[in-house]
Scaffold this motif. Structure first.
Motif, short mmCIF file in Angstrom:
data_model
loop_
_atom_site.label_atom_id
_atom_site.label_comp_id
_atom_site.label_asym_id
_atom_site.label_seq_id
_atom_site.Cartn_x
_atom_site.Cartn_y
_atom_site.Cartn_z
N ASP A 53 -16.87 7.95 36.98
CA ASP A 53 -17.99 8.70 37.55
C ASP A 53 -19.09 7.75 38.04
O ASP A 53 -19.61 7.90 39.15
N LEU A 54 -19.42 6.77 37.20
CA LEU A 54 -20.50 5.85 37.52
C LEU A 54 -20.22 5.05 38.79
O LEU A 54 -21.13 4.74 39.56
N ASN A 55 -18.96 4.72 39.00
CA ASN A 55 -18.60 3.91 40.16
C ASN A 55 -18.27 4.73 41.41
O ASN A 55 -17.89 4.17 42.43
N GLY A 56 -18.40 6.05 41.31
CA GLY A 56 -18.22 6.90 42.47
C GLY A 56 -16.79 7.23 42.82
O GLY A 56 -16.49 7.55 43.97
N PHE A 57 -15.88 7.16 41.83
CA PHE A 57 -14.46 7.37 42.11
C PHE A 57 -13.94 8.71 41.58
O PHE A 57 -12.73 8.92 41.54
N THR A 58 -14.82 9.60 41.20
CA THR A 58 -14.40 10.85 40.59
C THR A 58 -13.54 11.70 41.52
O THR A 58 -12.52 12.26 41.12
N SER A 59 -13.94 11.80 42.78
CA SER A 59 -13.28 12.72 43.69
C SER A 59 -11.84 12.31 44.02
O SER A 59 -11.04 13.15 44.43
N ARG A 60 -11.52 11.03 43.85
CA ARG A 60 -10.16 10.57 44.17
C ARG A 60 -9.30 10.38 42.92
O ARG A 60 -8.16 9.88 43.01
N THR A 61 -9.82 10.74 41.75
CA THR A 61 -9.14 10.46 40.48
C THR A 61 -8.99 11.71 39.63
O THR A 61 -9.90 12.52 39.52
N THR A 62 -7.82 11.84 39.01
CA THR A 62 -7.58 12.85 37.98
C THR A 62 -7.34 12.14 36.66
O THR A 62 -6.42 11.32 36.56
N VAL A 63 -8.19 12.41 35.67
CA VAL A 63 -8.04 11.82 34.34
C VAL A 63 -7.38 12.85 33.42
O VAL A 63 -7.84 13.99 33.33
N VAL A 64 -6.30 12.45 32.77
CA VAL A 64 -5.58 13.34 31.85
C VAL A 64 -5.67 12.74 30.45
O VAL A 64 -5.23 11.62 30.20
N ALA A 65 -6.25 13.51 29.53
CA ALA A 65 -6.38 13.08 28.13
C ALA A 65 -5.12 13.47 27.37
O ALA A 65 -5.06 14.51 26.70
N ALA A 66 -4.10 12.65 27.48
CA ALA A 66 -2.81 12.94 26.86
C ALA A 66 -1.98 11.67 26.86
O ALA A 66 -2.31 10.67 27.51
N ALA A 67 -0.89 11.71 26.10
CA ALA A 67 0.11 10.64 26.14
C ALA A 67 1.21 11.05 27.10
O ALA A 67 1.55 12.23 27.21
N ALA A 68 1.76 10.10 27.82
CA ALA A 68 2.91 10.37 28.67
C ALA A 68 4.18 10.24 27.83
O ALA A 68 4.27 9.36 26.95
N GLY A 69 5.13 11.12 28.09
CA GLY A 69 6.37 11.10 27.31
C GLY A 69 7.52 11.70 28.07
O GLY A 69 7.45 11.89 29.28
N SER A 70 8.59 12.03 27.35
CA SER A 70 9.80 12.55 27.98
C SER A 70 9.71 14.03 28.32
O SER A 70 10.50 14.55 29.09
#
Length: 299
Positions: A142-159
């Protein structure tokens, strides 16, 4: 002495004025030492209280870091960079408009770089399971101005889809690992986190060009949950590999070679070279390797 045929001395890059921002072209440049020096010279850190520091990194970005993090933040706060060989490799590889993913994003060092490189027409998925780290990651983007191009997912990646327990070593959140019920660590150091496959998380992306995957031993399951994306897009991938942290390391390599026959390793010189399964599975080598997967590479 006749100097008529003497070769001209090499041209030195122009000096960087104090207070200047390190350009992406400088970061991509061939001079690793120069990039490191500029980053160190531009590094600043401001303590905000509550174990939080706002730090300038790579001479370009501002990042929130946790002062209790000894394994990553302590180095970045003083040097301004991390794993410069991988940093420069990514800077040279990613272009504006790409659709990319940072899996195991931690505090967002690589997410920041990738979000900048893809530009406003690109798209970034940042996946990080550790809740307090995710909060700082989102604040940094957010601070660096990249919010609109980024999706943050609070999770672990798995199978697949589910829930797991994340073991977070004290002072080493970058080494947080999904564990079973009998694993070490006290209960206070474990956090319940959702698990999603990358196929599900990337399902609405119009394409996928590049992924950086660093998940402290979960790479095997992550690749299993990435099969549809690989089959459809053949994205370039940087994947951390350590046979000691895989259930079936040979099977993982065979699975990777089915789509990427020419496996390569990224070296400390920011260059990739071919690597054999025998070398990767060598039981005497306990180091993490960075595999580079490129569907366009020849065997």
């Amino acid at each position: 002495m006749n100097n008529a045929h003497m070769p001209a001395p090499p041209l030195l890059p122009p000096p960087i004025a104090p207070g200047s921002i390190l350009s992406l072209d400088e970061l991509r440049g061939p001079d690793r030492y120069r990039t490191e020096c500029i980053s160190r010279a531009a590094t600043q850190a401001l303590y905000l209280g509550d174990h939080t520091v706002l730090s300038r990194i790579l001479g370009r970005y501002k990042a929130y870091l946790d002062t209790r993090d000894r394994g990553f933040a302590a180095h970045v706060m003083l040097d301004g960079y991390w794993e410069i060989w991988l940093t420069q490799f990514i800077a040279r590889l990613i272009a504006p408009g790409m659709h990319v993913a940072d899996v195991g994003a931690n505090f967002g060092y690589y997410s920041l770089l990738m979000a900048d490189l893809i530009g406003p027409s690109g798209r970034l998925l940042a996946v990080e399971p550790n809740p307090p780290v995710v909060e700082m990651l989102q604040r940094t983007l957010d601070l660096n101005g990249f919010t609109s191009r980024t999706t943050v997912v609070a999770a672990a990646a798995g199978s697949g889809e589910g829930e797991g327990r994340l073991l977070v070593p004290p002072g080493e959140p970058k080494n947080a690992t999904l564990v079973g019920g009998g694993a070490g660590g006290d209960e206070a150091s474990r956090v319940s986190v959702p698990i999603h496959s990358l196929d599900a998380l990337l399902a609405d992306f119009p394409r996928v060009d590049f992924l950086k995957i660093d998940a402290e031993g979960a790479e095997e399951d992550i690749v299993l949950g990435l099969s549809e994306t690989i089959s459809r897009w053949r994205p370039r991938i940087i994947l951390e590999f350590n046979p000691g942290r895989c259930r079936h390391p040979g099977e993982l390599l065979a699975l990777l070679r089915a789509s990427y026959p020419a496996l390569q390793c990224l070296g400390f010189d920011a260059l990739v070279t071919p690597v054999s399964d025998a070398d990767l599975l060598d039981p005497t080598n306990h180091e993490d390797r960075l595999l580079y997967l490129d569907g366009a590479a020849s065997v």
